[in-house]
Design a protein around this motif. Structure first.
Motif, PDB file in Angstrom:
ATOM      1  N   PHE A 118     -62.455 -24.643  15.750  1.00 29.42           N
ATOM      2  CA  PHE A 118     -63.089 -24.046  15.772  1.00 29.42           C
ATOM      3  C   PHE A 118     -62.127 -22.374  15.536  1.00 29.42           C
ATOM      4  N   PRO A 173     -70.899 -23.535  12.186  1.00 27.58           N
ATOM      5  CA  PRO A 173     -70.040 -23.950  13.056  1.00 27.58           C
ATOM      6  C   PRO A 173     -68.819 -24.989  12.716  1.00 27.58           C
ATOM      7  N   SER A 174     -67.359 -24.244  13.081  1.00 25.62           N
ATOM      8  CA  SER A 174     -65.713 -25.018  12.261  1.00 25.62           C
ATOM      9  C   SER A 174     -66.166 -24.500  10.996  1.00 25.62           C
ATOM     10  N   TRP A 175     -66.643 -23.707  10.332  1.00 25.98           N
ATOM     11  CA  TRP A 175     -66.442 -23.007   8.823  1.00 25.98           C
ATOM     12  C   TRP A 175     -65.938 -21.929   8.758  1.00 25.98           C
ATOM     13  N   SER A 221     -64.896 -32.375   9.121  1.00 24.53           N
ATOM     14  CA  SER A 221     -65.209 -30.981  10.088  1.00 24.53           C
ATOM     15  C   SER A 221     -65.382 -30.727  11.646  1.00 24.53           C
ATOM     16  N   ASP A 223     -67.512 -29.796  14.149  1.00 26.98           N
ATOM     17  CA  ASP A 223     -68.161 -30.094  14.752  1.00 26.98           C
ATOM     18  C   ASP A 223     -69.177 -30.990  14.288  1.00 26.98           C
ATOM     19  N   GLN A 225     -72.200 -32.096  14.517  1.00 28.71           N
ATOM     20  CA  GLN A 225     -73.846 -32.471  14.441  1.00 28.71           C
ATOM     21  C   GLN A 225     -73.840 -31.677  12.553  1.00 28.71           C
ATOM     22  N   LEU A 226     -72.616 -30.479  12.201  1.00 30.15           N
ATOM     23  CA  LEU A 226     -72.641 -30.757  10.814  1.00 30.15           C
ATOM     24  C   LEU A 226     -71.468 -32.285  10.254  1.00 30.15           C
ATOM     25  N   ARG A 227     -70.971 -32.249  10.971  1.00 29.68           N
ATOM     26  CA  ARG A 227     -70.395 -34.042   9.265  1.00 29.68           C
ATOM     27  C   ARG A 227     -70.914 -35.054   9.675  1.00 29.68           C
TER      28      ARG A 227
END
Length: 269
Positions: A118, A173-175, A221, A223, A225-227
């Motif tokens: 992050f 998020p995390s990107w 990833s 995050d 949720q994104l994953r």
């Protein structure tokens, strides 16, 4: 490979077509698709870090479209480094523009960066600078060098494409590295469009592609949720093929009706 739909008589001209990140994934697909729409004696310049994959792509293009149609050139260069940009620009300068009517530069080379972390973990400026060197700085320096090599007044139509992303507009998020790089590139090319009104500039977001980069996103990833979202898209067959997305980009270039500097997304077309 899926056919690129082009009404009779429509092509990209006798062009100098430069594609970065050409050795695999989306860049490789674009190289094969563009080859079909370049007039004979066009120059197709393939740029990437891996010589073996570049040479294989060159062989594939020649096998598909014949030895006599295109002058296919490979440039092995690491665009993260100044020397890689300079080597590519020099290769462009060695290309004769006589009888050419179109310069087409496709800035496709990019990396995802470390998406497992992050924003608050990126405390080392040198790490961030290394990422931006490939994903932002080199794209500007290469584009500037190519346009200087083929300046206004040579009778060439000049087109610059930035392979963009939804991440240029929306935070993931995390990107943080990837989103920052894509947003910076979009603005960079918008400024270019304002400064050079004779250059056709397009930022094209190709959509979620079924590539190695997408696999990296699903696995790493940070995050959760994104994953999960990316994994769901993959399992439900919602990822796009490179062929499908590339065909839409080519239609945009053939129609040539977009506002210069625009950001256009696969799903908007």
């Amino acid at each position: 490979m899926e056919d690129v739909i082009s009404p009779e008589g429509r092509d990209l001209g006798r062009a100098v077509c430069i594609i970065t990140g050409a050795s695999k994934g989306y860049g490789r697909t674009l190289a094969l698709q563009m080859s079909r729409l370049l007039k004979p004696r066009s120059v197709l310049m393939l740029v990437a870090r891996t010589a073996d994959q570049l040479n294989q792509l060159k062989e594939d293009v020649i096998t598909l479209y014949g030895h006599n149609k295109l002058d296919v050139r490979c440039v092995q260069a690491d665009l993260e480094k100044k020397e890689g940009v300079e080597k590519t620009v020099q290769a462009v300068k060695e290309t004769s523009v006589s009888e050419m009517d179109h310069l087409l530069l496709i800035n496709n080379a990019a990396s995802l960066g470390d998406v497992s972390r992050f924003a608050l973990t990126f405390t080392d400026p040198s790490e961030v600078n290394r990422y931006l060197s490939l994903n932002v700085s080199s794209a500007l320096s290469l584009t500037s060098g190519v346009l200087q090599a083929f300046p206004r007044g040579l009778g060439l139509r000049r087109t610059v494409v930035n392979i963009s992303s939804l991440c240029a507009l929306k935070p993931f998020p995390s990107w943080v590295l990837y989103c920052t790089g894509k947003a910076a590139r979009d603005m960079m090319f918008r400024v270019l469009a304002e400064e050079e009104p004779d250059v056709r500039v397009l930022s094209y977001a190709p959509g979620p592609l079924d590539t190695d980069m997408q696999l990296q996103a699903r696995r790493f990833s940070g995050d959760a949720q994104l994953r999960r979202s990316f994994s769901s898209m993959f399992s439900e067959g919602q990822l796009l093929s490179c062929n499908e997305s590339g065909a839409k980009l080519i239609k945009l270039l053939l129609d040539d009706e977009y506002p210069s500097g625009a950001h256009l997304d696969f799903y908007e077309l």
